[in-house]
Design an enzyme around this catalytic site. Structure first.
Site, PDB file in Angstrom:
ATOM      1  N   CYS A 150       1.950   0.516  -8.997  1.00 27.96           N
ATOM      2  CA  CYS A 150       2.998   1.050  -8.115  1.00 27.96           C
ATOM      3  C   CYS A 150       4.290   1.326  -8.881  1.00 27.96           C
ATOM      4  O   CYS A 150       5.010   2.255  -8.561  1.00 27.96           O
ATOM      5  CB  CYS A 150       3.265   0.091  -6.970  1.00 27.96           C
ATOM      6  SG  CYS A 150       3.720  -1.557  -7.527  1.00 27.96           S
ATOM      7  N   GLU A 204       5.601  -3.246   1.025  1.00 28.66           N
ATOM      8  CA  GLU A 204       5.695  -3.016  -0.426  1.00 28.66           C
ATOM      9  C   GLU A 204       4.951  -1.711  -0.681  1.00 28.66           C
ATOM     10  O   GLU A 204       3.719  -1.679  -0.723  1.00 28.66           O
ATOM     11  CB  GLU A 204       5.035  -4.183  -1.185  1.00 28.66           C
ATOM     12  CG  GLU A 204       5.753  -5.508  -1.018  1.00 28.66           C
ATOM     13  CD  GLU A 204       7.013  -5.618  -1.883  1.00 28.66           C
ATOM     14  OE1 GLU A 204       7.155  -4.834  -2.849  1.00 28.66           O
ATOM     15  OE2 GLU A 204       7.849  -6.476  -1.596  1.00 28.66           O
ATOM     16  N   GLY A 206       1.855   2.496   5.413  1.00 29.78           N
ATOM     17  CA  GLY A 206       2.964   1.602   5.760  1.00 29.78           C
ATOM     18  C   GLY A 206       3.588   2.001   7.097  1.00 29.78           C
ATOM     19  O   GLY A 206       3.967   1.143   7.902  1.00 29.78           O
ATOM     20  N   GLY A 259       0.834  -1.201   0.000  1.00 27.09           N
ATOM     21  CA  GLY A 259       0.000   0.000   0.000  1.00 27.09           C
ATOM     22  C   GLY A 259       0.865   1.246   0.000  1.00 27.09           C
ATOM     23  O   GLY A 259       2.022   1.221  -0.417  1.00 27.09           O
ATOM     24  N   SER A 260       0.296   2.331   0.519  1.00 25.12           N
ATOM     25  CA  SER A 260       0.996   3.620   0.449  1.00 25.12           C
ATOM     26  C   SER A 260       2.034   3.752   1.570  1.00 25.12           C
ATOM     27  O   SER A 260       1.882   3.145   2.634  1.00 25.12           O
ATOM     28  CB  SER A 260      -0.031   4.746   0.571  1.00 25.12           C
ATOM     29  OG  SER A 260      -0.732   4.593   1.789  1.00 25.12           O
ATOM     30  N   PRO A 261       3.061   4.572   1.352  1.00 20.78           N
ATOM     31  CA  PRO A 261       4.050   4.800   2.409  1.00 20.78           C
ATOM     32  C   PRO A 261       3.400   5.337   3.700  1.00 20.78           C
ATOM     33  O   PRO A 261       3.802   4.959   4.805  1.00 20.78           O
ATOM     34  CB  PRO A 261       4.984   5.856   1.794  1.00 20.78           C
ATOM     35  CG  PRO A 261       4.849   5.663   0.312  1.00 20.78           C
ATOM     36  CD  PRO A 261       3.425   5.238   0.086  1.00 20.78           C
TER      37      PRO A 261
HETATM   38  P1  NAD Z   1      -3.506   2.230   1.097  1.00 20.81           P
HETATM   39  O1  NAD Z   1      -2.236   2.352   1.833  1.00 20.81           O
HETATM   40  O2  NAD Z   1      -4.501   3.325   1.221  1.00 20.81           O
HETATM   41  O3  NAD Z   1      -4.297   0.887   1.535  1.00 20.81           O
HETATM   42  C1  NAD Z   1      -3.690  -0.378   1.546  1.00 20.81           C
HETATM   43  C2  NAD Z   1      -4.402  -1.247   2.583  1.00 20.81           C
HETATM   44  O4  NAD Z   1      -4.314  -0.651   3.864  1.00 20.81           O
HETATM   45  C3  NAD Z   1      -5.880  -1.504   2.305  1.00 20.81           C
HETATM   46  O5  NAD Z   1      -6.178  -2.852   2.568  1.00 20.81           O
HETATM   47  C4  NAD Z   1      -6.573  -0.612   3.320  1.00 20.81           C
HETATM   48  O6  NAD Z   1      -7.825  -1.121   3.761  1.00 20.81           O
HETATM   49  C5  NAD Z   1      -5.593  -0.543   4.460  1.00 20.81           C
HETATM   50  N1  NAD Z   1      -5.646   0.729   5.185  1.00 20.81           N
HETATM   51  C6  NAD Z   1      -5.968   1.955   4.674  1.00 20.81           C
HETATM   52  N2  NAD Z   1      -5.896   2.889   5.642  1.00 20.81           N
HETATM   53  C7  NAD Z   1      -5.532   2.262   6.779  1.00 20.81           C
HETATM   54  C8  NAD Z   1      -5.293   2.694   8.127  1.00 20.81           C
HETATM   55  N3  NAD Z   1      -5.420   3.962   8.486  1.00 20.81           N
HETATM   56  N4  NAD Z   1      -4.923   1.769   9.042  1.00 20.81           N
HETATM   57  C9  NAD Z   1      -4.785   0.473   8.682  1.00 20.81           C
HETATM   58  N5  NAD Z   1      -5.011   0.012   7.433  1.00 20.81           N
HETATM   59  C10 NAD Z   1      -5.376   0.883   6.486  1.00 20.81           C
HETATM   60  O7  NAD Z   1      -3.105   1.964  -0.418  1.00 20.81           O
HETATM   61  P2  NAD Z   1      -4.048   1.828  -1.684  1.00 20.81           P
HETATM   62  O8  NAD Z   1      -4.681   3.144  -1.978  1.00 20.81           O
HETATM   63  O9  NAD Z   1      -4.922   0.661  -1.522  1.00 20.81           O
HETATM   64  O10 NAD Z   1      -2.960   1.484  -2.809  1.00 20.81           O
HETATM   65  C11 NAD Z   1      -2.189   2.454  -3.436  1.00 20.81           C
HETATM   66  C12 NAD Z   1      -0.785   2.539  -2.865  1.00 20.81           C
HETATM   67  O11 NAD Z   1      -0.202   1.251  -2.832  1.00 20.81           O
HETATM   68  C13 NAD Z   1       0.145   3.376  -3.737  1.00 20.81           C
HETATM   69  O12 NAD Z   1       0.985   4.130  -2.926  1.00 20.81           O
HETATM   70  C14 NAD Z   1       0.949   2.321  -4.505  1.00 20.81           C
HETATM   71  O13 NAD Z   1       2.174   2.764  -4.999  1.00 20.81           O
HETATM   72  C15 NAD Z   1       1.077   1.273  -3.453  1.00 20.81           C
HETATM   73  N6  NAD Z   1       1.316  -0.039  -4.077  1.00 20.81           N
HETATM   74  C16 NAD Z   1       2.531  -0.619  -3.907  1.00 20.81           C
HETATM   75  C17 NAD Z   1       2.782  -1.843  -4.518  1.00 20.81           C
HETATM   76  C18 NAD Z   1       4.103  -2.544  -4.375  1.00 20.81           C
HETATM   77  O14 NAD Z   1       4.176  -3.736  -4.702  1.00 20.81           O
HETATM   78  N7  NAD Z   1       5.165  -1.895  -3.928  1.00 20.81           N
HETATM   79  C19 NAD Z   1       1.795  -2.453  -5.288  1.00 20.81           C
HETATM   80  C20 NAD Z   1       0.575  -1.816  -5.415  1.00 20.81           C
HETATM   81  C21 NAD Z   1       0.344  -0.611  -4.800  1.00 20.81           C
END
Ligand code: NAD
Length: 466
Positions: A246, A212, A195, A190-192
């Site tokens: 990503c 990731e 993360g 997900g997002s930094p």
């Molecule tokens: P996100 O970080 O918003 O969400 C990812 C997950 O975290 C989801 O399951 C969500 O329900 C959960 N989440 C969201 N907010 C949360 C919180 N406050 N507390 C706990 N859990 C929470 O990311 P997204 O919008 O789903 O995806 C986009 C991001 O992911 C982009 O930054 C992209 O670059 C990154 N990404 C990275 C990879 C990689 O392999 N490096 C692959 C795909 C996407």
């Protein structure tokens, strides 16, 4: 502590040793069932769910969601037996009378949290590694792609008992509750920004993490590049899945001498890919929801307000979550397109005169997940590679590094911690346990207390010669 997931967690905790002791064949059998479900049983449901979630074309679903997981399973199947064998290592002379090896043992109860942009691939991909390593798993897919999340739950329920693998549906509240539990490993994609929250929660239990993450992946096109080929690959990398990748090229640096030609090629290739109007093309997807469409519209508006030049596209239809393939140049540095990860089909174009400017710019930003160079100039490629840092790098292509299971996949610092895919994914979900076996008395006995002058001499000799 009253946690709604405690019972599920405890059942997996109890089952972890039984599952961890499963044979290579038992693990492969489960992975084979997952492969069958993707290839046959649930293929059509997966395609339909992803179309409902964000109009993902079926071909893209087959290629970017189903195929990567199937090929990961095939890769693991061929190698797992070797990975599970004890790995012998040499022993130094002072340890005479002993032998040493290390072995990959499962970490235990693992949590996989996944994003929406490749919801199946990024949930089941890490699951393959976790199962190969012999773990129990709780999967928390993204709430933003609910149709595919439901199909994934059906698949998992049809193959696994809850004390092996279980899908937990939910958003922030549910994930926050899960994160309070003392998992043995958390694999987050997900997002930094999120993360960091995951890592904070993991720190409470000293749980290991794989993060990731994302960020801004730069692309460089120098004067020597094959422009037609570069434009084609950049357009594909940026507009497939509507840029919601990503590792998609976030922004492009083009040498000033070839700017006009590069833009001309981008226009040509976009019309070749999607026709005169991408909105009516069956090969072009949509933004996942209204919130993200609005976010991208704001980026484009901000660019226009700051006198950026829309070279291509810039159109949208908010009712349909449609944003056209877009290229924007002449942006000042404060433009939001140059400050935030774009995660959409909008490509900011910057120009450069000297390659050193590009390197300084990249190094002034957080370390990217990927870096792409289009060039035929070997010394230029070497210079960029040696003077920047990134999770991965491609020369004269983009995005494809993801599909080589022999390569570690992941970021560095702000773009991630740890690596996925193949052996690297298996290692991420394993504890490398060291084992030393003593089979004769060994030299150490000579040094047990009481410490005598003779023993001091032996230590002196050891320090000098061994
Ligand atoms: P996100 O970080 O918003 O969400 C990812 C997950 O975290 C989801 O399951 C969500 O329900 C959960 N989440 C969201 N907010 C949360 C919180 N406050 N507390 C706990 N859990 C929470 O990311 P997204 O919008 O789903 O995806 C986009 C991001 O992911 C982009 O930054 C992209 O670059 C990154 N990404 C990275 C990879 C990689 O392999 N490096 C692959 C795909 C996407």
């Amino acid at each position: 502590m009253n946690n709604q997931y405690q019972e599920l967690f405890d059942s997996q905790k109890e089952n972890q040793y039984a599952l961890g002791n499963s044979t290579f064949r038992e693990r492969i059998e489960k992975l084979e069932k997952l492969k069958q479900a993707l290839e046959h049983g649930y293929k059509q449901q997966i395609r339909e769910a992803l179309y409902k979630d964000f109009k993902k074309p079926h071909l893209e679903t087959d290629l970017t969601e189903i195929y990567p997981v199937i090929s990961e399973i095939k890769f693991v199947k061929q190698r797992l037996k070797g990975w599970l064998k004890p790995q012998k290592v040499k022993s130094p002379l002072v340890l005479v009378g002993s032998s040493s090896y290390y072995v990959y043992e499962p970490k235990g109860v693992c949590l996989i949290i996944s994003p929406w942009n490749f919801p199946l691939n990024l949930t089941f991909g890490p699951l393959v590694s976790a199962l190969a390593a012999g773990n129990t798993v709780i999967l928390k897919p993204s709430e933003l792609t609910p149709h595919i999340a439901r199909v994934m739950e059906d698949i998992i329920t049809s193959i696994f008992k809850p004390n092996e693998v279980k899908v937990v549906q939910g958003a922030v509240a549910e994930t926050t509750a899960l994160l309070q539990l003392p998992f043995n490993h958390i694999f987050f994609t997900g997002s930094p920004q999120i993360g960091k929250l995951v890592m904070q929660a993991a720190a409470k239990h000293l749980t290991s993490v794989t993060l990731e993450l994302g960020g801004k992946s730069p692309t460089i096109v120098d004067k020597s590049a094959d422009l037609k080929e570069a434009a084609k690959r950049i357009a594909w990398g940026k507009f497939v899945n509507s840029g919601q990748i990503c590792v998609s090229p976030d922004y492009v640096f083009v040498h000033e001498a070839i700017k006009a030609d590069f833009i001309k090629e981008m226009k040509l290739v976009v019309s070749e890919f999607y026709g005169a109007n991408a909105e009516t093309s069956a090969s072009y997807g949509r933004i996942v929801n209204a919130k993200h469409t609005g976010r991208l519209q704001k980026h484009i508006q901000n660019a226009k307000d700051l006198q950026g030049t829309v070279e291509l596209g810039g159109h949208f239809n908010a009712d349909e979550n449609y944003i056209s393939p877009t290229v924007i140049s002449n942006l000042p540095e404060e433009a939001t397109l140059l400050q935030e990860e774009i995660f959409g089909p909008v490509l900011p174009l910057k120009v450069f005169k000297e390659i050193s400017e590009v390197v300084s710019y990249i190094n002034s930003k957080p370390r990217p997940l990927a870096l792409y160079i289009y060039s035929k100039n070997k010394s230029q490629i070497k210079y960029i590679s040696a003077n920047t840092r990134a999770g991965s790098m491609c020369v004269n292509t983009n995005v494809l590094q993801y599909s080589n299971h022999n390569l570690p996949f992941g970021g560095v610092n702000n773009s991630g911690i740890g690596k996925a895919h193949g052996l690297f994914g298996f290692q991420e979900f394993s504890n490398r346990k060291s084992v030393l076996k003593q089979f004769t008395r060994g030299s150490i006995e000579l040094l047990f207390p009481p410490y005598t002058d003779l023993k001091q001499k032996l230590v002196d000799l050891t320090l000098k010669w061994f």
